[in-house]
Design a protein around this motif. Structure first.
Motif, mmCIF file in Angstrom:
data_model
loop_
_atom_site.group_PDB
_atom_site.id
_atom_site.type_symbol
_atom_site.label_atom_id
_atom_site.label_comp_id
_atom_site.label_asym_id
_atom_site.label_seq_id
_atom_site.Cartn_x
_atom_site.Cartn_y
_atom_site.Cartn_z
ATOM 1 N N ALA A 70 0.858 -1.192 0.000
ATOM 2 C CA ALA A 70 0.000 0.000 0.000
ATOM 3 C C ALA A 70 0.888 1.235 0.000
ATOM 4 N N ARG A 71 0.416 2.255 -0.707
ATOM 5 C CA ARG A 71 1.103 3.545 -0.720
ATOM 6 C C ARG A 71 0.077 4.639 -0.461
ATOM 7 N N ILE A 72 0.394 5.521 0.473
ATOM 8 C CA ILE A 72 -0.426 6.681 0.787
ATOM 9 C C ILE A 72 0.429 7.898 0.456
ATOM 10 N N SER A 85 -2.840 7.249 10.014
ATOM 11 C CA SER A 85 -2.721 6.282 11.101
ATOM 12 C C SER A 85 -2.846 4.868 10.553
ATOM 13 N N THR A 86 -1.985 3.995 11.035
ATOM 14 C CA THR A 86 -2.133 2.566 10.801
ATOM 15 C C THR A 86 -2.584 1.988 12.132
ATOM 16 N N LYS A 87 -3.734 1.332 12.095
ATOM 17 C CA LYS A 87 -4.352 0.831 13.320
ATOM 18 C C LYS A 87 -4.363 -0.687 13.321
ATOM 19 N N SER A 88 -4.140 -1.235 14.503
ATOM 20 C CA SER A 88 -4.318 -2.669 14.706
ATOM 21 C C SER A 88 -5.369 -2.827 15.795
ATOM 22 N N ASP A 89 -5.670 -4.043 16.151
ATOM 23 C CA ASP A 89 -6.634 -4.268 17.229
ATOM 24 C C ASP A 89 -6.082 -3.810 18.571
ATOM 25 N N ALA A 90 -4.759 -3.642 18.689
ATOM 26 C CA ALA A 90 -4.153 -3.322 19.974
ATOM 27 C C ALA A 90 -3.493 -1.947 20.040
ATOM 28 N N GLY A 91 -3.416 -1.214 18.937
ATOM 29 C CA GLY A 91 -2.737 0.070 18.994
ATOM 30 C C GLY A 91 -2.825 0.849 17.706
ATOM 31 N N CYS A 101 4.805 13.898 0.003
ATOM 32 C CA CYS A 101 5.451 12.778 0.694
ATOM 33 C C CYS A 101 4.563 11.535 0.683
ATOM 34 N N SER A 102 5.199 10.371 0.747
ATOM 35 C CA SER A 102 4.483 9.096 0.704
ATOM 36 C C SER A 102 4.844 8.223 1.895
ATOM 37 N N PHE A 103 3.913 7.331 2.234
ATOM 38 C CA PHE A 103 4.111 6.313 3.258
ATOM 39 C C PHE A 103 3.839 4.970 2.598
ATOM 40 N N LEU A 104 4.775 4.027 2.703
ATOM 41 C CA LEU A 104 4.649 2.715 2.076
ATOM 42 C C LEU A 104 4.503 1.633 3.142
ATOM 43 N N ILE A 105 3.628 0.670 2.866
ATOM 44 C CA ILE A 105 3.475 -0.491 3.741
ATOM 45 C C ILE A 105 3.604 -1.739 2.868
ATOM 46 N N PHE A 106 4.551 -2.593 3.200
ATOM 47 C CA PHE A 106 4.705 -3.876 2.518
ATOM 48 C C PHE A 106 4.159 -4.956 3.435
ATOM 49 N N THR A 145 -7.313 19.069 1.881
ATOM 50 C CA THR A 145 -6.253 18.577 0.983
ATOM 51 C C THR A 145 -6.682 17.226 0.426
ATOM 52 N N LYS A 146 -5.794 16.585 -0.315
ATOM 53 C CA LYS A 146 -6.105 15.286 -0.922
ATOM 54 C C LYS A 146 -4.988 14.304 -0.669
ATOM 55 N N VAL A 147 -5.377 13.035 -0.618
ATOM 56 C CA VAL A 147 -4.423 11.945 -0.436
ATOM 57 C C VAL A 147 -4.724 10.889 -1.493
ATOM 58 N N GLU A 148 -3.660 10.321 -2.067
ATOM 59 C CA GLU A 148 -3.807 9.245 -3.038
ATOM 60 C C GLU A 148 -3.537 7.927 -2.343
ATOM 61 N N VAL A 149 -4.388 6.937 -2.599
ATOM 62 C CA VAL A 149 -4.280 5.622 -1.970
ATOM 63 C C VAL A 149 -4.107 4.577 -3.075
ATOM 64 N N LEU A 150 -3.088 3.738 -2.962
ATOM 65 C CA LEU A 150 -2.894 2.613 -3.859
ATOM 66 C C LEU A 150 -2.703 1.374 -3.001
ATOM 67 N N VAL A 151 -3.542 0.361 -3.222
ATOM 68 C CA VAL A 151 -3.455 -0.904 -2.486
ATOM 69 C C VAL A 151 -3.386 -2.035 -3.494
#
Length: 153
Positions: A70-72, A85-91, A101-106, A145-151
């Motif tokens: 994923a790329r934001i 924010s990246t959320k899990s069940d615990a945090g 700027c971009s944030f990448l999650i592999f 503003t705007k954010v682009e999401v690619l999953v």
């Protein structure tokens, strides 16, 4: 199925020497792509996408076991930071993104793999080891503003 190629490249010449580099990662077995541009404002936390193991997939909901990348990206034309924010069940983990700027999650499965002893400030609430990403949200505290999401999965 397709192969996604992600390339991160830096190019910097400092004191006549090239200190840049290029790193490439190939992700095989991609069967779906989800891409959209989402408007953000200063009042709402917007869910960009959500996921869980074994989730019924469709729209912006994904099975975390199948998510590969994923790329934001903050594509707003102003200089406002956005909070992702990246959320899990615990945090929750927050990431500030300036314009462009971009944030990448592999690989979302087990992405929250840390313990309180892994960070200098252990007083913050952290996800339990091997916790999956459950949702990714964003907001802009100062302006629209705007954010682009690619999953890819």
């Amino acid at each position: 199925m397709a192969t996604l190629t992600v390339t991160v490249s830096e190019n910097i010449i400092l004191q006549g020497r090239n200190h840049g580099t290029t790193n490439t990662k190939s992700i095989t077995g991609v069967t779906e792509v989800f891409k959209r541009i989402v408007g953000l404002d200063a009042t709402n936390d917007v869910t960009l996408y959500s996921c869980s193991a074994g989730a019924a997939e469709g729209g912006a909901t994904f099975d975390s076991d199948n998510l590969k990348y994923a790329r934001i990206t903050n594509v707003g034309s102003n200089v406002a930071n956005i909070s992702v924010s990246t959320k899990s069940d615990a945090g929750v983990m927050w990431h500030q993104l300036g314009a462009g700027c971009s944030f990448l999650i592999f690989d979302h499965q087990g992405s929250f793999d840390m313990a309180a002893t892994d960070v200098a400030k252990a007083a913050v609430a952290l996800a339990t080891p091997a916790d999956d990403v459950a949702a990714v949200t964003a907001y802009s505290a100062s302006s629209t503003t705007k954010v682009e999401v690619l999953v890819c999965q």
